[in-house]
Design an enzyme around this catalytic site. Sequence first.
Site, PDB file in Angstrom:
ATOM      1  N   ASP A   1      -9.914  -6.487   8.084  1.00 17.50           N
ATOM      2  CA  ASP A   1      -9.016  -5.825   7.820  1.00 17.50           C
ATOM      3  C   ASP A   1      -8.660  -4.415   8.251  1.00 17.50           C
ATOM      4  O   ASP A   1      -7.545  -3.432   8.317  1.00 17.50           O
ATOM      5  CB  ASP A   1      -7.990  -5.904   6.334  1.00 17.50           C
ATOM      6  CG  ASP A   1      -9.115  -5.312   5.310  1.00 17.50           C
ATOM      7  OD1 ASP A   1     -10.335  -4.729   5.533  1.00 17.50           O
ATOM      8  OD2 ASP A   1      -9.038  -5.675   4.115  1.00 17.50           O
TER       9      ASP A   1
ATOM     10  N   ASP B   1     -14.671  -2.803   3.771  1.00 13.03           N
ATOM     11  CA  ASP B   1     -13.140  -3.337   4.171  1.00 13.03           C
ATOM     12  C   ASP B   1     -12.466  -2.242   3.919  1.00 13.03           C
ATOM     13  O   ASP B   1     -12.462  -0.916   3.233  1.00 13.03           O
ATOM     14  CB  ASP B   1     -13.492  -4.462   2.951  1.00 13.03           C
ATOM     15  CG  ASP B   1     -12.040  -4.986   2.817  1.00 13.03           C
ATOM     16  OD1 ASP B   1     -12.178  -5.969   3.435  1.00 13.03           O
ATOM     17  OD2 ASP B   1     -10.950  -4.717   2.408  1.00 13.03           O
TER      18      ASP B   1
ATOM     19  N   HIS C   1     -13.032  -7.200  -5.246  1.00 15.01           N
ATOM     20  CA  HIS C   1     -12.201  -6.626  -6.229  1.00 15.01           C
ATOM     21  C   HIS C   1     -12.967  -7.206  -7.479  1.00 15.01           C
ATOM     22  O   HIS C   1     -11.934  -6.755  -8.049  1.00 15.01           O
ATOM     23  CB  HIS C   1     -10.830  -6.576  -5.565  1.00 15.01           C
ATOM     24  CG  HIS C   1     -10.508  -5.907  -4.726  1.00 15.01           C
ATOM     25  ND1 HIS C   1     -10.245  -4.710  -4.445  1.00 15.01           N
ATOM     26  CD2 HIS C   1      -9.776  -6.769  -2.989  1.00 15.01           C
ATOM     27  CE1 HIS C   1      -9.774  -4.302  -3.176  1.00 15.01           C
ATOM     28  NE2 HIS C   1      -9.804  -5.768  -1.926  1.00 15.01           N
TER      29      HIS C   1
ATOM     30  N   HIS D   1     -10.356  -2.121   1.625  1.00 15.78           N
ATOM     31  CA  HIS D   1      -9.989  -1.441   1.187  1.00 15.78           C
ATOM     32  C   HIS D   1     -10.402  -1.130  -0.286  1.00 15.78           C
ATOM     33  O   HIS D   1     -11.873  -1.807   0.622  1.00 15.78           O
ATOM     34  CB  HIS D   1      -9.093  -2.818  -0.036  1.00 15.78           C
ATOM     35  CG  HIS D   1      -8.045  -3.930   0.511  1.00 15.78           C
ATOM     36  ND1 HIS D   1      -7.693  -4.723   1.751  1.00 15.78           N
ATOM     37  CD2 HIS D   1      -6.821  -3.152   1.244  1.00 15.78           C
ATOM     38  CE1 HIS D   1      -7.427  -4.730   2.343  1.00 15.78           C
ATOM     39  NE2 HIS D   1      -5.256  -3.809   1.355  1.00 15.78           N
TER      40      HIS D   1
HETATM   41  C1  SP5 Z   1     -10.202  -9.003  -0.257  1.00 15.08           C
HETATM   42  C2  SP5 Z   1      -9.331  -8.180   0.329  1.00 15.08           C
HETATM   43  O1  SP5 Z   1      -8.787  -7.385   1.518  1.00 15.08           O
HETATM   44  N1  SP5 Z   1      -8.245  -7.764  -0.361  1.00 15.08           N
HETATM   45  C3  SP5 Z   1      -6.877  -7.611  -0.046  1.00 15.08           C
HETATM   46  C4  SP5 Z   1      -6.394  -7.529  -0.847  1.00 15.08           C
HETATM   47  C5  SP5 Z   1      -4.837  -6.682  -1.065  1.00 15.08           C
HETATM   48  N2  SP5 Z   1      -3.487  -7.184  -1.888  1.00 15.08           N
HETATM   49  C6  SP5 Z   1      -2.205  -6.594  -1.835  1.00 15.08           C
HETATM   50  C7  SP5 Z   1      -1.405  -6.798  -0.582  1.00 15.08           C
HETATM   51  C8  SP5 Z   1      -0.596  -6.422  -0.294  1.00 15.08           C
HETATM   52  C9  SP5 Z   1       0.664  -6.866   0.908  1.00 15.08           C
HETATM   53  N3  SP5 Z   1       1.254  -6.670   1.719  1.00 15.08           N
HETATM   54  C10 SP5 Z   1       2.236  -7.191   2.582  1.00 15.08           C
HETATM   55  C11 SP5 Z   1       2.906  -6.199   3.369  1.00 15.08           C
HETATM   56  C12 SP5 Z   1       2.801  -7.156   4.417  1.00 15.08           C
HETATM   57  N4  SP5 Z   1       4.009  -5.978   5.567  1.00 15.08           N
HETATM   58 ZN    ZN Z   2      -9.783  -6.094   2.193  1.00 23.20          ZN
END
Ligand code: SP5
Ligand code: ZN
Length: 348
Positions: A291, A202, A166, A204
């Site tokens: 993930d 990944d 990211h 994301h």
């Molecule tokens: C490297 C990588 O996988 N980065 C991911 C960053 C995601 N950040 C946003 C996370 C949003 C968290 N949501 C929590 C949901 C809990 N149920």
């Molecule tokens: Zn991710």
Amino acid sequence: MLIVHNTLHRQHAGRHEMFRGRLVPCHESPDRLDHLLAELARRPVGEMVEPAAGHLDEALLAQVHSPRYLQFLAGAWDEWVALDPANAELDALPSVWPVRGFRADVLPTNFAARMGLFSFDAGTPLTAGSWAAARQGAACAIAAAQAVGSGRSRSAFALTRPPGHHAGPDFFGGYCFLNNAALAAQQLRQSGFERVAVLDVDYHHGNGTQTIFYGRGDVLTVSIHGDPMTEYPFYLGHADERGEGEGAGCNLNLPLPRGTGFADWRAALARGLDEVRRFGAQALVVALGVDTFEGDPISAFKLRSTDYLDIGRDLAAAGLPTVFTFEGGYAVAEVGINAVNVLEGFGA
Ligand code: SP5
Ligand code: ZN
């Protein structure tokens, strides 16, 4: 498979990330890598090395990230503590950002203003050791690419955190500070591969990597990810982003809906690998996040642990010198099994 291990990763240990108005415990934690190491002890897939501590190719780093961003990161923790000695017990998080209509060329003296200028979310805490850990992680990615670039090893895995995909030319976010996959790709270019592909698996979208190479025709970026209409990072990763200028046609996004299972995911992987072949890539970087696992607490694909063996096999069938960088994956107990399954499926 050569494994290049970041022994300084524990120095980056965030306490909290902002989520729905609350500070919640960080998903991206040091124990993720401990589980991966434990699994590698059970199932050794290659020789483990570490890069020389304190050494980093600054010139290569500056080909991927802007000087003012690197300079900011290097001094950010000290600036934060200088504001108030009590800050030493807290993480630094941004809270103000320059959106459309604001100036990005002005470098404010105010620390919070620069935190916002160089970031895109409040989920990525900067801690006392973040810079040391991220720098050593970058050194791992570069060393892994050097080993593959020199022919010393056909494949290598940068076993590191914080993750990188990211992070853009001049911003952190998504738990990432330095873009390890982009650094590996740039090192492979420097090692003599004329055309390099980055394939990001990944959950994301790899927005940082896409942004770094968007105008370049020598590095193809492909990302398979949760549809950014509903999934982080939202504002990039859509199918109509195909690259610009010399990079026109050299970016491919394959967004998939929440709930996607392995059959559909694997079809997207085949499409991505077709593109890598069509591009004529001579080397491959895999931004390996796990993930996509059904048990991941922040993601919504349905891959099972055994599917990761097939992913490794499919990647190996591309027949390219390959560098893996470790990205996301937050079902901590299964992170090691899933990631090592990819490496085992890939083989040597
Ligand atoms: C490297 C990588 O996988 N980065 C991911 C960053 C995601 N950040 C946003 C996370 C949003 C968290 N949501 C929590 C949901 C809990 N149920
Ligand atoms: Zn991710």
